[in-house]
Design a protein around this motif. Structure first.
Motif, PDB file in Angstrom:
ATOM      1  N   UNK A 101       7.318 -20.386  39.134  1.00 38.77           N
ATOM      2  CA  UNK A 101       7.584 -19.058  39.124  1.00 38.77           C
ATOM      3  C   UNK A 101       8.158 -18.907  37.657  1.00 38.77           C
ATOM      4  N   UNK A 102       8.374 -19.725  36.948  1.00 39.52           N
ATOM      5  CA  UNK A 102       8.905 -19.692  35.477  1.00 39.52           C
ATOM      6  C   UNK A 102       7.906 -19.670  34.442  1.00 39.52           C
ATOM      7  N   UNK A 103       7.762 -18.706  33.578  1.00 41.85           N
ATOM      8  CA  UNK A 103       7.111 -18.485  32.607  1.00 41.85           C
ATOM      9  C   UNK A 103       7.509 -18.719  31.235  1.00 41.85           C
ATOM     10  N   UNK A 104       6.567 -19.005  30.232  1.00 41.27           N
ATOM     11  CA  UNK A 104       7.145 -19.202  28.758  1.00 41.27           C
ATOM     12  C   UNK A 104       7.764 -17.820  28.404  1.00 41.27           C
ATOM     13  N   UNK A 105       9.068 -17.994  27.722  1.00 36.87           N
ATOM     14  CA  UNK A 105       9.412 -16.752  27.270  1.00 36.87           C
ATOM     15  C   UNK A 105      10.667 -16.362  28.168  1.00 36.87           C
ATOM     16  N   UNK A 106      10.680 -16.598  29.369  1.00 35.46           N
ATOM     17  CA  UNK A 106      11.670 -16.300  30.591  1.00 35.46           C
ATOM     18  C   UNK A 106      13.028 -16.578  29.992  1.00 35.46           C
ATOM     19  N   UNK A 107      13.968 -15.694  30.316  1.00 41.54           N
ATOM     20  CA  UNK A 107      15.670 -16.087  30.219  1.00 41.54           C
ATOM     21  C   UNK A 107      16.000 -16.185  31.535  1.00 41.54           C
ATOM     22  N   UNK A 108      16.541 -17.366  31.864  1.00 36.77           N
ATOM     23  CA  UNK A 108      16.787 -17.579  33.331  1.00 36.77           C
ATOM     24  C   UNK A 108      18.161 -18.079  33.715  1.00 36.77           C
ATOM     25  N   UNK A 109      18.556 -17.911  34.680  1.00 32.89           N
ATOM     26  CA  UNK A 109      19.995 -18.206  35.291  1.00 32.89           C
ATOM     27  C   UNK A 109      19.526 -19.374  36.419  1.00 32.89           C
ATOM     28  N   UNK A 110      19.914 -20.605  36.309  1.00 37.84           N
ATOM     29  CA  UNK A 110      19.725 -21.527  37.622  1.00 37.84           C
ATOM     30  C   UNK A 110      21.424 -21.903  38.053  1.00 37.84           C
ATOM     31  N   UNK A 111      21.324 -21.590  39.353  1.00 34.69           N
ATOM     32  CA  UNK A 111      22.693 -21.676  40.046  1.00 34.69           C
ATOM     33  C   UNK A 111      22.960 -22.929  40.322  1.00 34.69           C
ATOM     34  N   UNK A 112      24.363 -23.183  40.506  1.00 32.66           N
ATOM     35  CA  UNK A 112      24.656 -24.567  41.049  1.00 32.66           C
ATOM     36  C   UNK A 112      24.415 -24.850  42.198  1.00 32.66           C
ATOM     37  N   UNK A 113      23.819 -25.920  42.632  1.00 29.31           N
ATOM     38  CA  UNK A 113      23.370 -26.314  43.964  1.00 29.31           C
ATOM     39  C   UNK A 113      22.510 -27.505  44.325  1.00 29.31           C
ATOM     40  N   UNK A 114      22.239 -28.246  45.413  1.00 26.88           N
ATOM     41  CA  UNK A 114      21.661 -29.357  45.570  1.00 26.88           C
ATOM     42  C   UNK A 114      20.036 -29.016  45.357  1.00 26.88           C
ATOM     43  N   UNK A 115      19.760 -27.877  45.883  1.00 29.03           N
ATOM     44  CA  UNK A 115      18.266 -27.534  45.502  1.00 29.03           C
ATOM     45  C   UNK A 115      17.941 -26.809  44.092  1.00 29.03           C
ATOM     46  N   UNK A 116      18.665 -26.161  43.750  1.00 31.40           N
ATOM     47  CA  UNK A 116      18.218 -25.399  42.364  1.00 31.40           C
ATOM     48  C   UNK A 116      18.338 -26.588  41.364  1.00 31.40           C
ATOM     49  N   UNK A 117      19.143 -27.592  41.392  1.00 28.18           N
ATOM     50  CA  UNK A 117      19.353 -28.751  40.370  1.00 28.18           C
ATOM     51  C   UNK A 117      18.331 -29.422  39.927  1.00 28.18           C
TER      52      UNK A 117
END
Length: 252
Positions: free
Chosen positions: A87-103
């Motif tokens: 779901x992530x596209x070039x140019x995105x500014x994303x936040x990735x949360x702390x977690x065992x799935x998101x890592x």
């Protein structure tokens, strides 16, 4: 102080599995009346239940040490992370949360993708460092070993400067009534403020997280843009998602 005590009491019960009222009084240095009042508040979230002479944990998975949580439902979490990465596209500014799935999200991105990542998780920072085209920004000032993340209070001012296009969030538990919940006061502060500024919120949760709750709600479930999970969900949730126009992605 009371909120912090409630969090610590719940953590203690989950860590031990069960506790007597006398044990809790001695450990936290408060009266039995105070413990009873605190327990009655925690009981409302469904994470513990009363037993003779004390209480026991009902949902202790959210407070298992990070290295152990990473083993539980590992295959499902990898599939969810892979679908989320798509779901992530070039140019995105994303936040990735702390977690065992998101890592694991970073592991499934193209090596040459150009994005900006904001995170408070050490493992995600290390993964981003291997991608030459990822601009990495960090949050938090205090390292919390239990979750391998950096935390801090009073984050509103710092977070308000960012224009986050997509936030990929983890949770200890999810329910329609209690919303999206976690068990750590310091991480709760970051999560609660971050979701208020993100354009899109992706919630990454395996099927074991549904219809449960822990002490701290960091957002209503209706505020989520997309839920990424690993199995078809109960009709009650499917109907709720359709009503709230929440997209559902299933990584089967």
């Amino acid at each position: 102080m009371k909120t912090k005590r409630l969090v610590k009491i719940e953590e203690y019960i989950h860590t031990k599995g069960s506790a007597t009222l006398d044990e809790l009084c001695d450990y936290f240095g408060v009266s039995k009346n105070t413990i009873r009042r605190d327990i009655n508040i925690i009981l409302q979230d469904g994470s513990i239940e009363k037993v003779y002479g004390g209480v026991k944990s009902v949902v202790n998975y959210g407070l298992t040490p990070f290295e152990h949580r990473n083993i539980v439902h590992a295959t499902a979490k990898e599939r969810i992370a892979q679908l989320a990465a798509a779901q992530i596209n070039p140019g995105d500014f994303i936040f990735i949360d702390s977690g065992t799935t998101t890592r694991s999200i970073i592991d499934y991105l193209p090596n040459d993708i150009n994005i900006t990542v904001l995170t408070n998780n050490l493992d995600i920072m290390n993964a981003c460092a291997l991608h030459p085209n990822i601009a990495l920004l960090s949050l938090g000032s205090h390292y919390k070993r239990e979750t391998r993340s950096f935390v801090g209070l009073h984050m509103e001012a710092k977070l308000s400067q960012y224009n986050i296009s997509k936030a990929f969030m983890a949770a200890t538990a999810v329910s329609i009534h209690s919303g999206v919940t976690n068990s750590d006061l310091m991480e709760h502060e970051i999560k609660k403020n971050l979701v208020q500024i993100a354009d899109e919120i992706f919630l990454l949760v395996d099927d074991s997280k549904f219809e449960k709750a822990t002490l701290l709600t960091y957002m209503p479930l209706a505020d989520v843009s997309t839920v990424v999970t690993n199995k078809p969900i109960d009709n009650t949730y499917r109907d709720f998602f359709e009503e709230q126009q929440i997209k559902l992605l299933i990584a089967e």
